[in-house]
Design an enzyme around this catalytic site. Sequence first.
Site, PDB file in Angstrom:
ATOM      1  N   ASP A 212       0.826  -1.204   0.000  1.00 55.63           N
ATOM      2  CA  ASP A 212       0.000   0.000   0.000  1.00 55.63           C
ATOM      3  C   ASP A 212       0.863   1.258   0.000  1.00 55.63           C
ATOM      4  O   ASP A 212       1.865   1.335   0.711  1.00 55.63           O
ATOM      5  CB  ASP A 212      -0.856  -0.039   1.283  1.00 55.63           C
ATOM      6  CG  ASP A 212      -1.975   0.975   1.279  1.00 55.63           C
ATOM      7  OD1 ASP A 212      -2.842   0.891   0.401  1.00 55.63           O
ATOM      8  OD2 ASP A 212      -1.991   1.847   2.176  1.00 55.63           O
ATOM      9  N   GLU A 263      14.404 -14.622   0.519  1.00 51.06           N
ATOM     10  CA  GLU A 263      14.882 -15.683   1.421  1.00 51.06           C
ATOM     11  C   GLU A 263      13.974 -16.909   1.346  1.00 51.06           C
ATOM     12  O   GLU A 263      14.337 -17.987   1.796  1.00 51.06           O
ATOM     13  CB  GLU A 263      14.842 -15.210   2.885  1.00 51.06           C
ATOM     14  CG  GLU A 263      15.885 -14.201   3.262  1.00 51.06           C
ATOM     15  CD  GLU A 263      15.550 -13.589   4.637  1.00 51.06           C
ATOM     16  OE1 GLU A 263      14.738 -14.160   5.397  1.00 51.06           O
ATOM     17  OE2 GLU A 263      16.111 -12.519   4.915  1.00 51.06           O
TER      18      GLU A 263
HETATM   19  C1  GLC Z   1      -4.235   3.007  -0.626  1.00 51.93           C
HETATM   20  C2  GLC Z   1      -5.453   2.113  -0.558  1.00 51.93           C
HETATM   21  C3  GLC Z   1      -6.618   2.938  -0.131  1.00 51.93           C
HETATM   22  C4  GLC Z   1      -6.329   3.519   1.239  1.00 51.93           C
HETATM   23  C5  GLC Z   1      -5.020   4.284   1.235  1.00 51.93           C
HETATM   24  C6  GLC Z   1      -4.552   4.563   2.630  1.00 51.93           C
HETATM   25  O1  GLC Z   1      -4.332   3.959  -1.597  1.00 51.93           O
HETATM   26  O2  GLC Z   1      -5.649   1.466  -1.777  1.00 51.93           O
HETATM   27  O3  GLC Z   1      -7.816   2.230  -0.129  1.00 51.93           O
HETATM   28  O4  GLC Z   1      -7.373   4.366   1.609  1.00 51.93           O
HETATM   29  O5  GLC Z   1      -3.993   3.567   0.623  1.00 51.93           O
HETATM   30  O6  GLC Z   1      -4.057   3.400   3.220  1.00 51.93           O
END
Ligand code: GLC
Length: 546
Positions: A212, A263
């Site tokens: 993310d 790993e």
């Molecule tokens: C990313 C995710 C989204 C979330 C954001 C904060 O963009 O896809 O859904 O709100 O990160 O974590």
Amino acid sequence: MTATTTSTEWWRTAVIYQIYPRSFADSSGDGIGDLAGITSRLEHLAALGVDAIWLSPFYRSPQKDAGYDVADFTDVDPLFGTLADFDAMLERAHSLGLRVIVDIVPNHTSSEHAWFQAALASAPGSIERARYIFRDGRGPDGAEPPNNWESVFGGPAWTRVTEPEGTPGQWYLHLFDSSQPDVDWSNEEVRLEFDRVLRFWLDRGVDGFRVDVAHGLAKHPDLPDFVIDEMIDSMGAAQMGHPAWAQEGVHEIWRRWRAVVDEYDGERILTAEAWVEPLSRMAAWVRPDEMHQAFNFPYLMTLWDASAVKSVIDESLGAFASVGAPATWVLSNHDVVRHPSRLALTAPNPQGVGIGPDSPGLPDPAVARARGRAATLLMLALPGSAYMFQGEELGLPEVLDIPADRRQDPTFARTQGERYGRDGCRVPIPWEADAPAFGFSPSGQAWLPQPAEWAPIARDRQLADPESTLTMYAHALRLRRERRLGSAELTWLDTPDGVLGFTVGDVTVIANVDGPETPVPDGIVLAASRPVAGSIPQDTCVWIAR
Ligand code: GLC
């Protein structure tokens, strides 16, 4: 447990299906999907013909941002089940030949994470605060935020805390909601903790991570003001030199993570969610010692315009190949307007704004359906790896009429309803037309209301229908695999303006985007986004055997 993998570099051609756990299948009846629900429905995904699934977060979380606000990275939220439910889901997926990728959210924690609670209880300058980005405010009494950055969800990216002794205190940075404080990746303690989190899930047997906000972890060390005062969409602002995004410092983190996943046996992978443009710059995320894949957001953001689609395909193939990475393709996910609706909009709609009943340029449903299907068939013919978002195989459109008091995306509240946000693509999916909540939940509850008109597009109705979108997806996925389109060469054909034509392996693909009616080339029609008799109209894609 180790991942069940034998083939080499499976990820270079894989079709990966995103499960949004809250909205996939609810076994408990509370109206929120869960891991046991996923396990019970996995056979449908194996039958559909995808290679892997990616699960959005199911970790302990107060759910202020639908689980992207993680309070404990190595436990399952009771909403979704238990670690044992996770293990059962993983085992079932592997036994069906599906690999499993999980989301990891390293840019921020929940404000309920033990680290953040400790930081609030500790003094400025303490090691507890040093895990986050706390700064004194500006102005004589520190009442102004440390810089002018804005949250992706609207409003300032800083919130002021009250110090333990009750006085107004420092500010902390949150590029997203105030419940999502950013951690400080220049702190080795943070790096070590995430090494541990990676290993925890790798040891359980996951096949990789979707990372993310992979363009956000390293901030400019001086935290300078962003030169543009009004940041309409900070994700899109990455390429404009915003000091929070796409900083060089992220790459050493990805090299460290790559060493960790390497790993393990079984080709575990890292996939970047990096909203970075242009593609030549995004390619830096997938250099040989960094991640395996990055989502192709420039492709997703491209409008339904033939020359733009052709350019982004060329640019993608070139940019990813320049570093030896596979191109990836994606049209929908849990953050964007579902692609049938999006590609039929007649007014601009920046990412994150969403659409609702009062949005300008709302899509015509018939155009949306035709374009959605054509865009999918085009995407599934492209060499590389493709991502799908749950429900797109049913042709689900964006849901527009969610009542304000049911909307849950923090974007809606943080902008006082000015932006609808992302709930419209997150509505629980319809499995059976005649069951409560269309089979999503035995109790008939759904955390976002499902439109009554979804009955005819429920999965069970589509399964039996040779013309359905579900049938088209399953058929295209089978052909893609049989004919090895994922590893084939793409060669453009001469076609009229507005029409895309190329060969890929032993298949000819013609996509009439916005061009003149075009004759179907000689050969057997393998797949078509709508029935064609002799010629291909606009908003239509056809695969022909060469
Ligand atoms: C990313 C995710 C989204 C979330 C954001 C904060 O963009 O896809 O859904 O709100 O990160 O974590």
